[in-house]
Design an enzyme around this catalytic site. Structure first.
Site, PDB file in Angstrom:
ATOM      1  N   ALA A 126       9.329 -36.326  20.258  1.00 40.73           N
ATOM      2  CA  ALA A 126      10.498 -35.815  19.534  1.00 40.73           C
ATOM      3  C   ALA A 126      10.885 -34.444  20.081  1.00 40.73           C
ATOM      4  O   ALA A 126      10.394 -33.406  19.624  1.00 40.73           O
ATOM      5  CB  ALA A 126      10.208 -35.744  18.037  1.00 40.73           C
ATOM      6  N   GLU A 364      15.397 -38.293  29.525  1.00 36.94           N
ATOM      7  CA  GLU A 364      14.426 -37.485  30.280  1.00 36.94           C
ATOM      8  C   GLU A 364      15.097 -36.702  31.407  1.00 36.94           C
ATOM      9  O   GLU A 364      14.523 -36.508  32.486  1.00 36.94           O
ATOM     10  CB  GLU A 364      13.275 -38.349  30.800  1.00 36.94           C
ATOM     11  CG  GLU A 364      12.385 -38.863  29.684  1.00 36.94           C
ATOM     12  CD  GLU A 364      11.126 -39.549  30.163  1.00 36.94           C
ATOM     13  OE1 GLU A 364      10.521 -39.054  31.127  1.00 36.94           O
ATOM     14  OE2 GLU A 364      10.765 -40.573  29.571  1.00 36.94           O
TER      15      GLU A 364
END
Length: 386
Positions: A126, A364
């Protein structure tokens, strides 16, 4: 059949070749009928199955062990080639507990890694917030000391496995310094008072995603990973490892698209001859094969460098992710085109791949962010050498 010759490259040891072969056999026997209609149930079953078969053992490393990035990449590439949701399930077991593997105390590792590596617990990472995606240093969620505890307040969004995870690695501003130096990382079990899932998000390639809200969520000091104020370093170190594996997943999607295209152009007849006889089609196949091999070289260079002891592979991992995800999109698009109308038909593998690949160019670290990383790393190396 997917090309296997790359396994003879000097990046790999015999154990990597055996791993790739055994996983490919297992995936062929176990991933042919995954029901994607109920992604929560599918992911729970996949995590349990990967754990029972021993593959999830590779997702984390206990004290005295190290993460083998080449194995992580081979596993993600192989799973992605067979089923995108299976790749997702494995990937999140690694990313979700990556900070515990790299920075957790022996007690923290002993509590969580046996559960996640056996498939008995699902993990999540998270980091992203509504106003800070790739700009991690701009995170606003807070972790405030209150006696022997921290109180968490704020929101996280686009959290993979949100809503089904048993444990979350959560990053919050603990206030030691402004910007990147004031973040810390915490282990947060699901179900704590003040921790709620406020939205489940739907995307073009369905997988569990959620927005999380923390309202005076109390966690003990022992939930802190590493040092207070070290959260940014932890996040970047985890991404340094797992960014290469995103590239590997994209490579797996691209390999499958190339296989599907080769099957199509070999069997589809146009004016009494195979579609492959058309020179333009041969050009498309050549471009696809070139992109696949070039991506593989970048992926396994980055993984090999990390496994060989490089402290950071920021530049190599960014190059691998940028090239592999962007070119996989092109490879898959060509495969769709070569399938004609069937390429956009619901239920066709290339149509599924077309949806699967798109998110990998965002999460990412989006492609444009990777370009910034590569440019800065390249300039830094030049100035350092000068």
């Amino acid at each position: 059949m997917a090309d296997r010759t790359f396994l003879s490259w000097p990046f790999f040891e015999e154990r990597h070749r055996e791993l790739a072969h055994e996983l490919d056999l297992w995936a062929g026997q176990n991933l042919g009928d995954i029901d994607h209609a109920d992604v929560d149930t599918a992911c729970r079953n996949l995590v349990a199955g990967l754990g029972a078969a021993g593959w999830a053992q590779h997702s984390g490393a206990m004290a005295g062990e190290s993460l083998d990035v080449r194995s992580l990449c081979l596993i993600r590439e192989t799973l992605a080639r067979h089923d995108g949701l299976a790749d997702f399930a494995f990937a999140m077991q690694g990313l979700g507990t990556g900070a515990i593997s790299l920075f957790g105390s022996e007690a923290q590792q002993a509590e969580w890694l046996p559960q996640t590596r056996s498939g008995q617990a699902i993990s999540a990472f998270a980091l992203t917030e509504p106003q800070s995606g790739s700009d991690v240093a701009n995170s606003t969620m807070t972790a405030t000391l209150d006696g022997d505890d921290y109180l968490l307040n704020g929101e996280k969004t686009w959290i993979s496995n949100g809503g089904i995870a048993d444990v979350y690695t959560v990053f919050a501003r603990s206030g030691e310094a402004p910007g990147a130096k004031g973040l810390s990382a915490f282990i947060v079990p699901a179900g704590l008072p003040g921790f709620e899932v406020v939205e489940r998000q739907q995307v073009i390639a369905p997988h569990p995603l959620a927005t999380l809200r923390f309202t005076n969520c109390r966690i003990p000091k022992s939930a802190l990973l590493g040092q207070a104020g070290g959260g940014f370093k932890i996040a970047m170190s985890v991404l340094d490892v797992f960014r290469s594996t995103v590239a590997a997943a994209a490579l797996g999607f691209a390999r499958r698209a190339l296989d599907e295209a080769l099957e199509r152009v070999s069997t589809r007849q146009v004016q009494g001859a195979p579609l492959f006889d058309l020179q333009m089609v041969q050009g498309h196949i050549a471009d696809m094969a070139l992109d696949v091999d070039a991506a593989a070289l970048l992926v396994y260079r980055a993984a090999w460098a990390k496994d060989s002891g490089a402290a950071r592979v920021t530049r190599e991992a960014a190059m691998a992710k940028l090239f592999s995800t962007d070119q996989a999109q092109q490879v898959i698009d060509k495969a769709v085109q070569l399938h004609g109308g069937d390429g956009v038909r619901d239920g066709q593998k290339v149509e599924e791949l077309y949806r699967d690949i798109r998110a990998l160019r965002i999460y990412e670290g989006a492609s444009d962010v990777q370009r910034v990383v590569i440019a800065r790393q390249t300039l830094g190396a030049y100035q350092g050498g000068a």
